[in-house]
Scaffold this motif. Structure first.
Motif, mmCIF file in Angstrom:
data_model
loop_
_atom_site.group_PDB
_atom_site.id
_atom_site.type_symbol
_atom_site.label_atom_id
_atom_site.label_comp_id
_atom_site.label_asym_id
_atom_site.label_seq_id
_atom_site.Cartn_x
_atom_site.Cartn_y
_atom_site.Cartn_z
ATOM 1 N N SER A 37 28.946 7.252 3.339
ATOM 2 C CA SER A 37 29.489 6.433 2.592
ATOM 3 C C SER A 37 30.375 7.168 1.738
ATOM 4 O O SER A 37 31.553 7.033 1.489
ATOM 5 C CB SER A 37 28.761 5.491 1.724
ATOM 6 N N THR A 38 30.075 8.558 1.250
ATOM 7 C CA THR A 38 30.791 9.156 0.028
ATOM 8 C C THR A 38 32.058 9.720 1.010
ATOM 9 O O THR A 38 33.137 9.960 0.445
ATOM 10 C CB THR A 38 30.139 10.364 -0.277
ATOM 11 N N THR A 39 31.983 9.936 2.093
ATOM 12 C CA THR A 39 33.229 10.603 2.913
ATOM 13 C C THR A 39 34.186 9.379 3.098
ATOM 14 O O THR A 39 35.385 9.694 2.917
ATOM 15 C CB THR A 39 32.791 11.090 4.142
ATOM 16 N N ILE A 40 33.760 8.207 3.293
ATOM 17 C CA ILE A 40 34.435 7.186 3.444
ATOM 18 C C ILE A 40 35.326 6.799 2.241
ATOM 19 O O ILE A 40 36.514 6.617 2.137
ATOM 20 C CB ILE A 40 33.898 6.014 4.194
ATOM 21 N N SER A 41 34.425 7.061 1.189
ATOM 22 C CA SER A 41 35.088 6.695 -0.190
ATOM 23 C C SER A 41 36.201 7.576 -0.605
ATOM 24 O O SER A 41 37.333 7.433 -0.853
ATOM 25 C CB SER A 41 33.964 6.683 -1.193
ATOM 26 N N LYS A 42 36.043 9.029 -0.224
ATOM 27 C CA LYS A 42 36.732 10.018 -0.349
ATOM 28 C C LYS A 42 38.185 9.690 0.399
ATOM 29 O O LYS A 42 39.242 9.960 -0.089
ATOM 30 C CB LYS A 42 36.379 11.227 -0.061
ATOM 31 N N LEU A 43 38.044 9.376 1.738
ATOM 32 C CA LEU A 43 38.967 8.995 2.496
ATOM 33 C C LEU A 43 39.901 7.847 1.875
ATOM 34 O O LEU A 43 41.179 7.781 2.019
ATOM 35 C CB LEU A 43 38.667 8.751 3.699
ATOM 36 N N TYR A 44 39.295 6.700 1.674
ATOM 37 C CA TYR A 44 39.795 5.622 0.975
ATOM 38 C C TYR A 44 40.665 5.771 -0.217
ATOM 39 O O TYR A 44 41.912 5.080 -0.416
ATOM 40 C CB TYR A 44 38.814 4.589 0.340
ATOM 41 N N HIS A 45 40.216 6.554 -0.964
ATOM 42 C CA HIS A 45 40.927 6.970 -2.159
ATOM 43 C C HIS A 45 41.887 8.347 -1.951
ATOM 44 O O HIS A 45 42.423 8.873 -3.129
ATOM 45 C CB HIS A 45 39.934 7.246 -3.470
ATOM 46 N N GLU A 46 41.997 8.724 -0.660
ATOM 47 C CA GLU A 46 43.005 9.721 -0.397
ATOM 48 C C GLU A 46 42.766 10.955 -1.283
ATOM 49 O O GLU A 46 43.590 11.888 -1.768
ATOM 50 C CB GLU A 46 44.541 9.568 -0.418
ATOM 51 N N MET A 47 41.513 11.356 -1.384
ATOM 52 C CA MET A 47 41.060 12.766 -1.958
ATOM 53 C C MET A 47 40.466 13.717 -1.047
ATOM 54 O O MET A 47 39.779 14.585 -1.625
ATOM 55 C CB MET A 47 40.039 12.325 -2.986
ATOM 56 N N VAL A 48 40.618 13.520 0.166
ATOM 57 C CA VAL A 48 40.241 14.437 1.157
ATOM 58 C C VAL A 48 41.595 15.315 1.718
ATOM 59 O O VAL A 48 42.714 15.004 1.852
ATOM 60 C CB VAL A 48 39.696 13.795 2.427
ATOM 61 N N ASP A 49 41.329 16.634 1.646
ATOM 62 C CA ASP A 49 42.396 17.542 2.089
ATOM 63 C C ASP A 49 42.459 17.859 3.640
ATOM 64 O O ASP A 49 43.355 17.951 4.531
ATOM 65 C CB ASP A 49 42.257 18.964 1.590
ATOM 66 N N ARG A 50 41.012 17.678 4.243
ATOM 67 C CA ARG A 50 40.741 17.930 5.749
ATOM 68 C C ARG A 50 39.373 16.983 6.230
ATOM 69 O O ARG A 50 38.813 16.858 5.502
ATOM 70 C CB ARG A 50 40.560 19.373 6.147
ATOM 71 N N VAL A 51 39.347 16.618 7.338
ATOM 72 C CA VAL A 51 38.299 16.259 7.912
ATOM 73 C C VAL A 51 37.632 17.096 9.123
ATOM 74 O O VAL A 51 38.360 17.455 9.995
ATOM 75 C CB VAL A 51 38.711 14.651 8.571
ATOM 76 N N ASN A 52 36.530 17.554 8.912
ATOM 77 C CA ASN A 52 35.802 18.185 9.854
ATOM 78 C C ASN A 52 35.197 17.058 11.010
ATOM 79 O O ASN A 52 34.167 16.489 10.466
ATOM 80 C CB ASN A 52 34.726 19.000 9.298
ATOM 81 N N LEU A 53 35.272 17.534 12.102
ATOM 82 C CA LEU A 53 34.700 16.847 13.077
ATOM 83 C C LEU A 53 33.755 17.411 13.997
ATOM 84 O O LEU A 53 33.845 18.723 14.080
ATOM 85 C CB LEU A 53 35.831 16.350 14.201
#
Length: 44
Positions: free
Chosen positions: A28-44
């Motif tokens: 949920s925290t990752t989704i929240s960061k994506l939602y608020h565009e606070m993410v520089d990259r996404v590790n898959l």
């Protein structure tokens, strides 16, 4: 520049962050960061 359209997609489906987390297995925290565009990259 890449824009994240997560807020509009959640609104279309009337899902919450918690709903998306349950259905995708993403924290949920990752989704929240994506939602608020606070993410520089996404590790898959």
């Amino acid at each position: 520049m890449i824009r994240i359209l997560l807020s509009s997609r959640l609104g279309e489906r009337k899902w919450t962050h918690a709903d998306l987390a349950r259905k995708t297995g993403i924290r949920s925290t990752t989704i929240s960061k994506l939602y608020h565009e606070m993410v520089d990259r996404v590790n898959l």
